[in-house]
Design a protein around this motif. Structure first.
Motif, short mmCIF file in Angstrom:
data_model
loop_
_atom_site.label_atom_id
_atom_site.label_comp_id
_atom_site.label_asym_id
_atom_site.label_seq_id
_atom_site.Cartn_x
_atom_site.Cartn_y
_atom_site.Cartn_z
N SER A 17 0.73 -1.13 -0.01
CA SER A 17 -0.05 0.20 0.03
C SER A 17 0.83 1.39 0.09
O SER A 17 1.59 1.37 0.77
CB SER A 17 -1.09 -0.04 1.48
N LEU A 18 0.56 2.05 -0.83
CA LEU A 18 1.29 3.38 -0.93
C LEU A 18 0.44 4.55 -0.83
O LEU A 18 0.85 5.68 -0.80
CB LEU A 18 1.88 3.41 -2.45
N GLU A 19 -0.69 4.24 0.02
CA GLU A 19 -1.64 5.17 0.17
C GLU A 19 -1.49 5.65 1.75
O GLU A 19 -0.81 5.08 2.47
CB GLU A 19 -3.26 4.74 0.09
N GLY A 20 -1.84 6.78 2.19
CA GLY A 20 -2.10 7.29 3.36
C GLY A 20 -0.50 7.91 3.74
O GLY A 20 0.23 8.13 2.86
N SER A 21 -0.42 8.49 4.90
CA SER A 21 0.89 9.10 5.47
C SER A 21 1.10 8.43 7.05
O SER A 21 0.25 8.44 7.52
CB SER A 21 0.56 10.58 5.23
N ALA A 22 2.34 8.47 7.26
CA ALA A 22 3.16 8.22 8.30
C ALA A 22 2.80 9.50 9.15
O ALA A 22 2.73 9.42 10.52
CB ALA A 22 4.46 7.86 8.32
N SER A 23 2.92 10.57 8.45
CA SER A 23 2.50 11.96 9.36
C SER A 23 1.70 12.96 8.77
O SER A 23 1.81 13.64 7.93
CB SER A 23 3.85 12.62 9.33
N PRO A 24 0.19 12.29 8.97
CA PRO A 24 -0.89 13.33 8.00
C PRO A 24 -0.97 14.71 8.51
O PRO A 24 -1.07 15.45 7.35
CB PRO A 24 -2.06 12.34 8.89
N TYR A 25 -0.47 15.17 9.57
CA TYR A 25 -0.55 16.45 9.83
C TYR A 25 0.49 17.39 9.05
O TYR A 25 0.31 18.24 8.62
CB TYR A 25 -0.34 16.75 11.49
N VAL A 50 4.39 22.70 17.72
CA VAL A 50 5.30 23.42 16.63
C VAL A 50 6.61 23.51 17.05
O VAL A 50 6.76 24.38 17.87
CB VAL A 50 4.50 24.60 15.88
N ALA A 51 7.46 23.03 16.20
CA ALA A 51 8.75 23.39 16.79
C ALA A 51 9.60 24.03 15.10
O ALA A 51 9.51 23.46 14.10
CB ALA A 51 9.68 22.14 16.92
N ILE A 52 10.23 24.93 15.38
CA ILE A 52 10.78 25.83 14.34
C ILE A 52 12.42 26.26 14.45
O ILE A 52 12.55 26.57 15.60
CB ILE A 52 10.13 27.16 13.91
N ASP A 53 13.28 25.82 13.47
CA ASP A 53 14.45 26.48 13.58
C ASP A 53 14.53 27.79 13.54
O ASP A 53 14.22 28.57 12.40
CB ASP A 53 15.48 25.62 12.53
N PRO A 54 15.09 28.64 14.51
CA PRO A 54 15.04 30.19 14.30
C PRO A 54 15.96 30.55 13.26
O PRO A 54 16.02 31.85 12.66
CB PRO A 54 15.63 30.86 15.55
N ARG A 55 17.07 29.81 12.99
CA ARG A 55 18.14 30.42 12.15
C ARG A 55 17.48 30.36 10.63
O ARG A 55 18.10 31.11 9.57
CB ARG A 55 19.28 29.50 12.18
N THR A 56 16.66 29.37 10.31
CA THR A 56 15.96 29.18 9.02
C THR A 56 14.46 29.37 8.79
O THR A 56 13.83 29.55 7.75
CB THR A 56 16.51 27.67 8.42
N HIS A 57 14.15 29.24 9.89
CA HIS A 57 12.49 29.14 10.01
C HIS A 57 11.92 27.99 9.50
O HIS A 57 10.73 28.11 8.96
CB HIS A 57 11.89 30.68 9.39
N PHE A 58 12.66 27.11 9.16
CA PHE A 58 12.05 25.77 8.84
C PHE A 58 11.30 24.95 9.95
O PHE A 58 11.86 25.16 11.11
CB PHE A 58 13.12 24.94 8.23
N ILE A 59 10.15 24.63 9.39
CA ILE A 59 9.29 23.88 10.57
C ILE A 59 9.82 22.56 10.71
O ILE A 59 9.96 21.81 9.61
CB ILE A 59 7.81 24.03 10.39
N LYS A 60 10.44 22.13 12.02
CA LYS A 60 10.98 20.89 12.17
C LYS A 60 10.07 19.79 12.79
O LYS A 60 10.35 18.54 12.46
CB LYS A 60 12.09 21.11 13.04
N ALA A 61 8.90 20.21 13.37
CA ALA A 61 7.89 19.34 13.80
C ALA A 61 6.69 20.03 14.01
O ALA A 61 6.47 21.23 14.34
CB ALA A 61 8.14 18.55 15.16
N LEU A 62 5.67 19.41 13.63
CA LEU A 62 4.14 19.99 13.62
C LEU A 62 3.17 18.80 13.98
O LEU A 62 2.83 18.09 13.23
CB LEU A 62 3.87 20.69 12.25
N VAL A 63 2.55 18.89 15.22
CA VAL A 63 1.46 17.99 15.58
C VAL A 63 0.54 18.80 15.74
O VAL A 63 0.29 19.74 16.88
CB VAL A 63 2.20 17.20 16.76
N GLY A 64 -0.80 18.59 15.06
CA GLY A 64 -1.97 19.05 15.29
C GLY A 64 -3.04 18.51 16.21
O GLY A 64 -3.99 19.03 16.19
#
Length: 616
Positions: free
Chosen positions: A255-263, A324-338
């Motif tokens: 199965s290639l459907e779905g997502s391990a990290s839906p958020y 929500v976790a963000i790297d201040p140096r890049t503003h890349f979101i490193k984790a997001l749990v809704g």
């Protein structure tokens, strides 16, 4: 005997007139699609979303689950197997096979309906691209006409390339690449002879002949394909024998459907659909590299689930958590749990729920004060009773414990989260300026310059709060916070490149001063439970009704916002606070997140020039 005589007569007739006859007949089919348009044809492809290290998170598609690959990336075994079973004279005919058509005519005339197609690969391709799936004589004639036209426009290998990427292989898989992965967990280039013959045997009825459904029938079809290849001298007797004996290893996780990290993937999909349109998302074959590490994201999700259970055990029923976790140096979101479980609730509280931040909003007030040049962390403010006119009523701000501390430094006022000094300071610097600071920091929620604004009387999302604190932690340098690092189309053309391009949007001294004061929150203030054994700055947030409790904090390398509340907006529980309820969650997450990250100190405010007092 009558069948063979009829076939011989029709074959002779067909061979002599078909080439010219069908070309002439083409005049009667002027309403047929122009096959020249096929040069501009772009097949629908699946969009893939990856983590920052290239691990697949999800695949998104509409009706067609497809990944296009060039002909030179398809196993020679598979090409020969498909040609053997579908059109062994492919490289000899001009779009139609007279012998095949004659045989089909005999069968269909005797049956009184279309029983056999006699279709070449070219005819199958034009049927899939241009015509309906109905089985009528008129449709078959149109198919033949278009096939002849197509052979005049494209080369043989181009037609075979398109066919292999277009054809249906069962269970919503289109094209050889997707089928090879689905059935054998391989790329199309790496299929061996046994696997290739089994795949080619699927084509007449993929669901019926699927090895997942009936391996015995699939092996029978495989044998038929191999025997046809042997008849054509495309394989040797030894090849034939070895392929029949070879054990088939099917894909166990097909199965290639779905997502391990839906958020993560749902948020990315929404952003792409907004930018490019939903049709492009489902059919465009985009390759999306996100900013998250799948293992890091999984750690964040496990943290949220673990603490949900603990809080429930402590009596905080029906609690939800967003992180929500963000790297201040890049503003890349490193984790997001809704939320605690995306499978039971797709609502993303990290990006969609606007909840009151309480005192975690106060740093924006103090930054505004510091940036004015009139205040420092040591400036004395009055924690004394005060009242303000609020329409036809009076507004009496009060502290959480209903006490007053009198004259105290700003550092003490923020570290102990005193409400009255924050309101007084907000009024002193101007609430419209506080709103302007908030907008610069990325807070987009509606805001009015009401007296209670400094106490967080607005709605914000956790991603807005994490992003705002990340900008403060980077001393006023800001890039747009994003989950998407890079997007290309299936040919590698760059559609989005979110390489950080930071801009200085805040005063560095004022930003460093707020961070410096927020270190006191953790060292000896309301956020003691967030101490992680390294320099960190943060702020608790608790609304007066205890409906929303927060802790937002940062180290130089990672800013994290955590919210706890209920979806029905009822009181979370008596005594629930940002310092007592959420700070321990933040500490637990940050300790895991920073295990292999070097300890780094914040820059002291003295490293930056202090702003001059603003003139009226």
């Amino acid at each position: 005997m009558r069948f063979h005589c009829t076939l011989l007569s029709i074959t002779t007739l067909t061979s002599s007139v078909l080439a010219g006859g069908l070309v002439g007949l083409a005049i009667s089919f002027r309403d047929l699609p122009s096959v020249r348009k096929i040069r501009n044809f772009v097949p629908a492809e699946t969009t893939y979303i990856y983590d920052i290290k290239g691990r697949l998170l999800a695949s998104i598609h509409g009706k067609f689950n497809r990944e296009v690959v060039p002909l030179n990336k398809v196993s020679p075994h598979l090409k020969r197997a498909v040609l053997a079973t579908e059109d062994s004279y492919f490289y000899d005919h001009k779009g139609i096979n007279p012998v095949g058509v004659a045989r089909a005519l005999v069968v269909n005339l005797e049956a009184g309906q279309v029983e056999e197609g006699g279709s070449t690969i070219t005819m199958q391709l034009v049927k899939n691209l241009f015509l309906s799936q109905e089985r009528t004589f008129t449709r078959k004639i149109a198919e033949a006409v278009l096939a002849i036209r197509l052979e005049q426009v494209l080369k043989k290998n181009e037609i075979l390339d398109m066919y292999l990427n277009q054809v249906y292989w069962g269970d919503n898989n289109y094209g050889v690449q997707m089928a090879a992965r689905y059935y054998f967990n391989k790329s199309a280039a790496n299929l061996n002879l046994a696997e290739s013959a089994m795949m080619a045997g699927l084509l007449p009825a993929p669901e019926s002949f699927s090895p997942f459904i009936n391996m015995e029938l699939a092996k029978q079809k495989q044998k038929e394909v191999l025997f046809r290849m042997l008849e054509l001298n495309w394989i040797s007797q030894q090849d034939y024998n070895q392929a029949l004996k070879q054990k088939i290893q099917l894909n166990k996780n097909r199965s290639l459907e779905g997502s391990a990290s839906p958020y993560i993937t749902n948020t990315v999909a929404q952003e792409l659909a907004k930018k490019f349109g939903r049709d492009a998302l489902l059919k465009g074959g985009m390759r999306v590299q996100t900013t998250v590490d799948a293992k890091f994201q999984l750690m964040a999700e496990k943290t949220v689930k673990r603490w949900h259970k603990r809080l429930t055990y402590q009596g905080l029923r029906n609690n939800q958590i967003a992180l929500v976790a963000i790297d201040p140096r890049t503003h890349f979101i490193k984790a997001l749990v809704g939320g605690i479980d995306a499978k039971t609730s797709e609502f993303n509280r990290a990006t969609q729920a606007r909840r009151q931040p309480g005192s975690s909003f106060k740093p924006f007030v103090y930054y505004t004060a510091f940036a004015s040049g009139k205040f420092t962390p040591n400036t004395i403010v009055q924690d004394t009773p005060v009242k303000y006119r609020d329409g036809n009523r009076w507004y009496y701000p009060r502290n959480y414990d209903n006490s007053f501390m009198g004259a105290i430094p700003i550092r003490t006022a923020l570290s102990l989260s005193r409400n009255i000094p924050a309101v007084k300071l907000g009024k002193a610097v101007g609430l419209n300026k506080v709103i302007k600071t908030s907008r610069t920091l990325g807070i987009t929620s509606p805001m009015q310059p009401v007296t209670s604004l400094p106490l967080g009387a607005i709605g914000v999302t956790p991603v807005e709060m994490a992003s705002a604190y990340a900008t403060l932690a980077n001393y006023g340098w800001q890039s747009p916070s994003t989950l998407i690092m890079r997007v290309t189309d299936s040919n590698g053309n760059v559609l989005i490149d979110n390489t950080p391009k930071p801009r200085l949007v805040l005063n560095p001294w004022a930003s460093a001063s707020v961070i410096n004061v927020m270190q006191s929150v953790i060292n000896n203030g309301t956020g003691k439970s967030a101490a992680i054994g390294r320099p960190a700055a943060g702020k608790t947030g608790t609304t007066s009704s205890e409906r929303d409790v927060w802790f937002v904090g940062t180290v130089p390398q990672l800013a994290t916002a955590i919210w706890v509340g209920r979806d029905d907006n009822r009181r979370l529980g008596y005594g629930a606070t940002g310092g007592g309820t959420v700070a321990p969650i933040w500490r637990d997450f940050m300790r895991n997140a920073l295990k292999n990250v070097p300890v780094e100190n914040f820059k002291r405010p003295s490293k930056f020039p202090r702003p001059r007092p603003q003139q009226k």
